[in-house]
Enzyme design. Structure first.
Site, PDB file in Angstrom:
ATOM      1  CG  ASP A 100      -2.084   0.957   1.101  1.00 49.17           C
ATOM      2  OD1 ASP A 100      -1.849   2.130   0.750  1.00 49.17           O
ATOM      3  OD2 ASP A 100      -3.227   0.539   1.333  1.00 49.17           O
ATOM      4  CG  ASP A 101      -0.260   4.662  -2.305  1.00 46.78           C
ATOM      5  OD1 ASP A 101      -1.161   3.971  -1.799  1.00 46.78           O
ATOM      6  OD2 ASP A 101      -0.484   5.717  -2.937  1.00 46.78           O
ATOM      7  CG  ASP A 127      17.130 -69.442  -8.040  1.00 46.54           C
ATOM      8  OD1 ASP A 127      17.378 -68.238  -7.871  1.00 46.54           O
ATOM      9  OD2 ASP A 127      17.783 -70.177  -8.811  1.00 46.54           O
ATOM     10  CG  ASN A 180      19.928 -63.260 -18.698  1.00 45.64           C
ATOM     11  OD1 ASN A 180      18.911 -62.923 -19.301  1.00 45.64           O
ATOM     12  ND2 ASN A 180      20.035 -63.144 -17.385  1.00 45.64           N
ATOM     13  CG  ASP A 209      -4.236   0.234  -2.398  1.00 48.49           C
ATOM     14  OD1 ASP A 209      -5.429  -0.021  -2.687  1.00 48.49           O
ATOM     15  OD2 ASP A 209      -3.823   1.389  -2.208  1.00 48.49           O
ATOM     16  CD  GLU A 230      18.742 -66.010 -11.259  1.00 51.42           C
ATOM     17  OE1 GLU A 230      19.702 -66.801 -11.177  1.00 51.42           O
ATOM     18  OE2 GLU A 230      18.885 -64.783 -11.430  1.00 51.42           O
ATOM     19  CG  ASP A 263      14.758 -58.001 -18.961  1.00 52.14           C
ATOM     20  OD1 ASP A 263      15.315 -58.570 -18.016  1.00 52.14           O
ATOM     21  OD2 ASP A 263      15.110 -56.890 -19.414  1.00 52.14           O
TER      22      ASP A 263
END
Length: 464
Positions: A9-10, A330, A338, A53, A373, A347
């Site tokens: 506010d001024d 397992d 793999n 303001d 695994e 995967d």
């Protein structure tokens, strides 16, 4: 409620009066006498709320709102804009530019403080549910804020009758893009979880005047309705009642006669913020789920296993659970998959094995990818004989059909070895339960491997 509030506010006397009122309510205050200073303080100090303001010597309040909302560092700070004139167009423009409310001087102290408390409460809720700073980039949610276009639902709570019908039709005109239904307070309080809950409850003035503000905690205290935003409508001049409604948890207060354009702006902002909050909550829940999931198979991971085993141990110690069995599984000779076909093929095999394991288990069993695994199954309520039967079924399920493997025309045959261990209620060493029972099942697994694989061995080393 603590909070840092920036007063802009001024006029020095206005700033001093506002600061005294806010400090008396235990708020911390910053003060600015012009727009540029306000923008700098908002950027550097990140206040919890800004009282602004409209008339300032360098920049008007509308422009400041726009610039604050355009800055990612300040766009979420609540802004209360106030003016010496009650100009409708000013008010609508301020709401469009991002002000959370537009108040006319002289400020009604009770309503001002109620609105401040409401906005700070909402801001605190937003901050507590926001993701950590680094999370948006990880989750792909780093883009700037955008308008939400999801279909919203509004339920109007009214007393019924011809007057209510006209009132509800007027509200449908306020937000024609919303699905709007009307119901009584009793119907709203009886909503069950099978009902599509609204994003917003709008409580008519006649309900408030008849039932009082108790309507608000009644709606917000029920699991079925507490997630919806709540707006109440009051007769003109009921600022004190509006302040009390905000303190009780209402997100917005509208006054009769309704200004359709203003109501649309206010309600649209509430709904946008709710949808943003819901999106963050959903993302947060997704992150929590991913934290306990294996990304390849979708099974639970070791972190989840530890938490569940602690819960089961406590139940067994108190006698709430009589038995518990663990299987350690397992894949036999999985390394060769793999080595021969590559890790992508491996995967694929692991994913299919996980699917078959799920199909072979009871709904109450907990299936975990333990690592590589190796899988673990926890069977609450199962003794060793029941666990062995399930383990043997798993062996048959895994080995019954071949696996399609990338790079091979022939289906690959796989088998598993399984170790079984079980405990009864009243066991000793509750704190080491998970380590002990999984360790015993792992010892049995090694015995199954040594005994020729594709078999089940219990903790008593009795081969199947």
């Amino acid at each position: 409620m603590s909070g840092l509030i920036l007063i802009v506010d001024d006029l020095s006397i206005n700033r001093t009066i506002l600061r005294a009122k806010l400090q008396a309510a235990c708020y911390d205050c910053l003060m600015a006498d012009c727009g540029e200073q306000a923008l700098l303080l908002a950027q550097d100090e990140n206040p919890d709320l800004i009282l602004l303001d409209y008339r300032l010597p360098d920049i008007d309040g509308i422009d400041i709102c726009q610039r604050l909302r355009g800055n990612p560092a300040t766009r979420d700070i609540p802004i209360l804009l106030f003016s010496a004139t009650a100009d409708r167009q000013q008010r609508l423009t301020a709401l469009r530019m991002g002000a959370d409310d537009f108040l006319s001087k002289p400020l009604d102290e009770s309503y001002l403080m109620g609105r401040i408390r409401s906005l700070l409460r909402t801001q605190d809720h937003r901050a507590r549910h926001a993701m950590p700073v680094a999370m948006p980039a990880v989750t792909g949610m780093a883009e700037g804020a955008a308008a939400f276009t999801l279909q919203s639902r509004m339920m109007v709570i009214c007393n019924g009758g011809a007057a209510c019908d006209g009132f509800c039709n007027d509200l449908r005109g306020v937000m024609p893009e919303m699905t709007c239904t009307c119901l009584s307070l009793q119907q709203a309080l009886r909503l069950d979880t099978g009902t599509a809950m609204p994003d917003l409850f709008l409580v008519s003035a006649d309900v408030i005047l008849q039932k009082g503000l108790q309507v608000i905690p009644d709606l917000l205290s029920r699991n079925q309705t507490r997630q919806a935003e709540l707006c109440i409508i009051l007769p003109e001049g009921q600022e004190l009642l509006g302040a009390m409604a905000l303190d009780l948890g209402a997100r917005e207060v509208l006054h009769l006669p309704l200004d359709a354009e203003e109501a649309n702006l206010r309600l649209a902002k509430i709904l946008q913020q709710k949808q943003q909050r819901d999106a963050l909550q959903q993302a947060f829940e997704t992150q929590l789920d991913q934290a306990v999931r294996d990304p390849l198979t979708g099974l639970f991971n070791r972190r989840y296993l530890c938490a569940q085993m602690a819960r089961i141990a406590a139940d067994m110690q108190t006698g709430a659970l009589s038995d518990c069995a663990v299987l350690v599984i397992d894949l036999d000779h999985f390394k060769s998959v793999n080595d021969r076909f590559g890790h992508n093929a491996g995967d694929d095999v692991l994913t299919e094995v996980a699917r078959r394991l799920r199909a072979a288990l009871r709904s109450s069993d907990i299936l975990v990818r333990y690592g590589g695994e190796e899988f673990v199954v926890v069977m609450p309520g199962a003794d060793v004989r029941a666990a062995r039967r399930v383990a043997q079924r798993i062996c048959r399920t895994v080995h019954s059909r071949g696996y399609d493997v990338r790079g091979s025309d022939a289906a690959l045959q796989l088998s598993v070895s399984i170790g079984v261990a079980a405990e009864h209620a009243g066991f000793a060493g509750c704190g080491d339960f998970a380590k002990t029972i999984v360790g015993r099942a792992d010892d049995a697994l090694r015995a199954a491997k040594a005994g020729g694989r594709n078999r089940v061995v219990s903790g008593q080393n009795a081969a199947a």
